[in-house]
Scaffold this active site. Structure first.
Site, mmCIF file in Angstrom:
data_model
loop_
_atom_site.group_PDB
_atom_site.id
_atom_site.type_symbol
_atom_site.label_atom_id
_atom_site.label_comp_id
_atom_site.label_asym_id
_atom_site.label_seq_id
_atom_site.Cartn_x
_atom_site.Cartn_y
_atom_site.Cartn_z
ATOM 1 C CE LYS A 28 0.298 -13.534 7.373
ATOM 2 N NZ LYS A 28 -0.508 -12.432 6.795
ATOM 3 C CG ASP A 87 -1.036 -8.986 11.107
ATOM 4 O OD1 ASP A 87 -0.262 -8.079 11.505
ATOM 5 O OD2 ASP A 87 -1.518 -9.034 9.959
ATOM 6 C CE LYS A 123 -3.984 -6.890 10.760
ATOM 7 N NZ LYS A 123 -4.310 -6.531 9.373
ATOM 8 C CG ASP A 156 -2.196 -13.156 9.805
ATOM 9 O OD1 ASP A 156 -2.739 -13.534 8.750
ATOM 10 O OD2 ASP A 156 -1.418 -12.184 9.865
ATOM 11 C CG ASP A 186 -1.453 -4.748 8.807
ATOM 12 O OD1 ASP A 186 -1.212 -5.896 9.249
ATOM 13 O OD2 ASP A 186 -2.603 -4.273 8.717
ATOM 14 C CD GLU A 192 1.653 -9.592 8.695
ATOM 15 O OE1 GLU A 192 1.277 -8.492 8.254
ATOM 16 O OE2 GLU A 192 0.895 -10.577 8.802
ATOM 17 N NE ARG A 202 2.515 -8.018 1.123
ATOM 18 C CZ ARG A 202 1.622 -7.261 0.475
ATOM 19 N NH1 ARG A 202 2.030 -6.458 -0.508
ATOM 20 N NH2 ARG A 202 0.351 -7.292 0.788
HETATM 21 N N1 BES Z 1 -3.229 -10.816 7.923
HETATM 22 C C1 BES Z 1 -3.574 -9.698 7.115
HETATM 23 C C2 BES Z 1 -4.615 -10.031 6.038
HETATM 24 C C3 BES Z 1 -5.992 -10.403 6.523
HETATM 25 C C4 BES Z 1 -6.977 -9.460 6.604
HETATM 26 C C5 BES Z 1 -6.293 -11.705 6.851
HETATM 27 C C6 BES Z 1 -8.247 -9.818 7.004
HETATM 28 C C7 BES Z 1 -7.569 -12.060 7.260
HETATM 29 C C8 BES Z 1 -8.547 -11.105 7.327
HETATM 30 C C9 BES Z 1 -2.344 -9.181 6.407
HETATM 31 O O1 BES Z 1 -1.142 -9.308 7.095
HETATM 32 C C10 BES Z 1 -2.552 -7.719 6.208
HETATM 33 O O2 BES Z 1 -2.634 -7.024 7.176
HETATM 34 N N2 BES Z 1 -2.639 -7.287 4.953
HETATM 35 C C11 BES Z 1 -2.833 -5.929 4.649
HETATM 36 C C12 BES Z 1 -1.915 -5.570 3.507
HETATM 37 C C13 BES Z 1 -1.862 -4.106 3.200
HETATM 38 C C14 BES Z 1 -1.179 -3.361 4.330
HETATM 39 C C15 BES Z 1 -1.125 -3.919 1.911
HETATM 40 C C16 BES Z 1 -4.292 -5.746 4.257
HETATM 41 O O3 BES Z 1 -4.850 -6.614 3.607
HETATM 42 O O4 BES Z 1 -4.860 -4.719 4.630
HETATM 43 ZN ZN ZN Z 2 -1.040 -10.831 8.423
HETATM 44 MN MN MN Z 3 -0.800 -7.713 8.435
#
Ligand code: BES
Ligand code: ZN
Ligand code: MN
Length: 509
Positions: free
Chosen positions: A262, A267, A274, A285, A344, A346, A348
Site C-alpha cells: 500500500k 492519508d 480524519k 501510510d 478513509d 482507501e 483496500r
Molecule cells: N491508513 C489508515 C489506517 C491506519 C490507522 C494506519 C492508524 C495507521 C494508524 C486507513 O486508511 C484507514 O483510515 N482505515 C480506517 C478504515 C475505516 C474507515 C473502515 C480506520 O482504520 O479507521
Molecule cells: Zn490509509
Molecule cells: Mn484511510
C-alpha cells in the site's frame, strides 16, 4: 554513517578500537574481554557494576571508562538476560544498544558472538549486523543541528569464520534495505508525491538486477484501475503504479511470488476527513509499498533464486472538488464494483487493483503489506502485525518467516460469516463493513475478493510500521517493518511457492 563489519581471530586486547563491547548475562557470566575492564578498574568491576545497578538484563548497558588510549578508552557492558533464553532477537537488541551508547565513537570491538555459541552462527551474525546498523539509524535530513552517529567500524571477535562472515554480509544488505524504507516513510508527504515516490523507487532499484515500470495516470486509465484512480482523483498530485520484476537466471518462469504494498503517500481520509491528530502520522501510510520496494532492492545481493514481482500502487488521499464522494461507485480493475461509503477506507481500494493484477499475471503466491486499519492496532497494539489469508499453509509460512526475522506477527481469521458485512445496496461490495467491530478482518475479507484463488497472505502493519519511541533495533518513526520478513521468506521458500495447478487439484479433493 554506513558501518563496515570486520571479523578478527585475534584476542580482543590486540584489536584497535575506540570502544570495547562485552556481553554480560543476568547470571553474571561475562564474555571475553572483561579482564581488560577488570584490570582498568583494579579488580573492582563487580563493585562498580553493583553500584551502577547493572544486572545484565536485556537492553541494559553500562559504560566503563578504561583508559586513555591507544587501546579502547571505554568499555560497554551490554545485558543479554538469562543464558537459557538467549535468541537472535536478544542479540539484535544488544547490538542496537551498543550502537546507541557508542554513537560518538568511530569504532567498536565486540565479543558479543562469543556469548552466542548456542545459536546458529550465520543467523547470530546477521542479527548482530542488523542490530548495529539499524540501532544507529537516524533521519537527519531536516535537522539543522543533527549529530550523525560516528560509528563506522565494528570488529567482531569470537565469530565462526565463513558462516559468520556470510551472516554479517547478509545483515548489512538487509539493514540497507530497511534503512531505505525508513527514509521513505520518514520523508514528509509534501516531499513525496506519488510521482516523486515512484522516482525514488526507480533510483533505488537501478543496478539491482530488476526491471522497473512506472504506470502514469493515463496508463492507469488504460488498465482500468478504477480503485487507484478513484482514490487518487482528489489530489493535484496524480497517482502512479510501480511494478518491479526480479527474474534471476535459471528461475522458473511459471512460479512467481508477488509482493504488493500500500502506497498512500498521505492519508487525510479524503472527504471522510480524519481528525487533526488522526492525520499526524499519515505520511507513513505508504509503509507497505516502501517495504516491498526495499525488499526488491536486496534480492540480487542475497542471491534469491525465485522470480519475484512487486506491485506498488501510489496515491495521495485528499478531499477536494474532484475527490471521490461517499456513495460513489468505482469499477475496479477486476470488473468488481465497489460502493465507497467511507473515503478513509482507501487502502483496500488501491490494493484491490494491485492484487487482481498480480493474480491475473499468474502469481503462484501473494503477500501484501498495508497500514490498513486502526482496528488492527486496537486488536494487537503498536508492535504486532496481523496476518490473514486464504490458505493456512501459506499464512503459516509467512508467519514463520516473520518469527525468524524477529518481526512480531499474529494470525487473525477471515470468517466466512462476516462476508455479508460487505454487501452493498447498489454495487457488488461496499468498502466498509456494516458492523462496528472486527475492522481488520472485514478489510482482509474485502481484499480476499480480488486474489482469485491464489494463495495469499495479508499483513496489516498499521501498528508496527511506526515506532513511538526507540526500542531495540527500532528507532522512533518509520521502522521499515516487513522488509526483514520478506527477505527471510524469499530466501527460504521451499522450491517455490505452491504452483497454481497443484493448488487447483488440491481444492477439488
Ligand atoms: N491508513 C489508515 C489506517 C491506519 C490507522 C494506519 C492508524 C495507521 C494508524 C486507513 O486508511 C484507514 O483510515 N482505515 C480506517 C478504515 C475505516 C474507515 C473502515 C480506520 O482504520 O479507521
Ligand atoms: Zn490509509
Ligand atoms: Mn484511510
Amino acid at each position: 554513517m554506513a558501518i563496515t563489519f570486520a571479523l578478527s581471530t585475534q584476542p580482543v586486547e590486540r584489536v584497535r578500537a575506540d570502544v570495547l563491547a562485552v556481553p554480560m548475562f543476568a547470571d553474571g557470566r561475562v564474555g571475553p574481554g572483561v579482564d581488560l575492564v577488570e584490570a582498568a578498574l583494579g579488580g573492582a568491576l563487580s563493585a562498580f557494576v553493583a553500584e551502577a545497578g547493572f544486572t545484565g538484563k536485556p537492553d541494559e548497558t553500562l559504560v566503563v571508562p578504561i583508559g586513555t588510549g591507544p587501546g579502547p578508552t571505554a568499555a560497554v557492558l551490554v545485558g543479554l538476560g538469562e543464558p537459557a533464553t538467549l535468541s537472535t532477537d536478544r542479540l539484535r537488541r544488544a547490538a542496537a544498544a551498543i550502537a546507541r551508547s557508542s554513537s560518538r565513537a568511530r569504532s567498536v570491538v565486540t565479543t558479543l558472538l562469543a556469548a552466542a555459541s548456542d545459536l546458529a552462527p550465520r543467523a547470530a551474525a546477521q542479527a548482530l549486523a542488523e542490530g548495529f546498523a539499524l540501532g544507529s539509524y537516524q533521519f537527519l535530513t531536516y535537522k539543522s543541528d543533527g549529530k550523525p552517529s560516528k560509528l563506522s567500524r565494528v570488529t567482531v571477535v569470537g565469530g565462526r569464520g565463513a558462516e559468520t562472515r556470510a551472516g554479517l554480509d547478509r545483515g548489512v544488505a538487509v539493514a540497507d534495505a530497511v534503512a531505505w524504507a525508513r527514509d521513505m516513510v520518514n520523508e514528509p508527504a509534501g516531499a513525496k508525491s506519488p510521482a516523486e515516490f515512484a522516482a525514488a523507487a526507480r533510483k533505488l532499484l537501478t543496478g539491482r538486477g530488476v526491471t522497473v515500470t512506472v504506470l502514469t495516470e493515463a496508463q492507469l486509465r488504460a488498465q482500468k484501475m478504477g480503485g487507484v484512480l478513484g482514490v487518487g482523483q482528489g489530489s493535484v498530485r496524480g497517482p502512479r503504479f510501480v511494478r518491479v520484476v526480479y527474474q534471476p537466471r535459471g528461475a522458473s518462469q511459471t512460479k512467481t511470488l508477488a509482493l504488493v504494498g500500500k502506497g498512500v503517500v498521505f492519508d487525510s481520509g479524503g472527504l471522510s476527513l480524519k481528525t487533526a491528530s488522526g492525520m499526524e502520522t499519515m505520511k507513513t501510510d505508504m509503509s507497505g509499498a516502501a517495504a516491498v520496494l526495499a525488499a526488491m532492492s536486496a534480492l540480487q545481493a542475497l542471491g534469491v533464486r525465485h522470480r519475484v514481482v512487486a506491485y506498488a500502487p501510489m496515491v495521495e488521499n485528499m478531499p477536494s472538488g474532484s475527490a471521490i464522494r461517499p456513495g460513489d461507485v468505482l469499477r475496479m480493475r477486476s470488473g468488481t464494483t465497489v460502493e465507497v461509503l467511507n473515503t478513509d477506507a482507501e487502502g483496500r481500494l488501491i490494493l484491490a487493483d494491485a492484487l487482481s493484477l498480480a493474480a491475473s499475471e499468474k502469481a503462484s503466491a501473494i503477500v501484501d503489506l498495508a497500514t490498513l486499519t486502526g482496528a488492527c492496532v486496537v486488536a494487537l497494539g503498536e508492535k504486532v502485525a496481523g496476518v490473514m489469508g486464504n490458505q493456512p499453509n501459506w499464512v503459516e509460512q509467512v508467519r514463520a518467516a516473520a518469527d525468524r526475522a524477529g518481526e512480531p506477527m499474529w494470525t487473525l481469521p477471515l470468517p466466512k460469516d462476516y462476508r455479508k458485512l460487505l454487501d452493498s445496496e447498489v454495487a457488488d461490495l461496499r468498502n466498509i463493513s456494516t458492523g462496528s467491530y472486527g475492522g481488520a478482518l472485514t478489510a482482509g475479507l474485502f481484499l480476499e475478493r480480488f486474489v482469485d484463488d491464489v494463495p495469499w497472505a495479508h499483513l496489516d502493519i498499521a501498528g508496527p510500521a511506526r515506532a513511538g519511541s526507540d526500542d531495540g533495533e527500532l528507532t522512533k518513526g518509520g521502522t521499515g517493518f516487513g522488509v526483514r520478513t520478506l527477505l527471510e521468506l524469499v530466501s527460504t521458500l521451499e522450491g517455490a511457492p505452491a504452483a497454481r495447478s497443484t493448488r487447483r487439484a488440491a481444492k477439488k479433493r
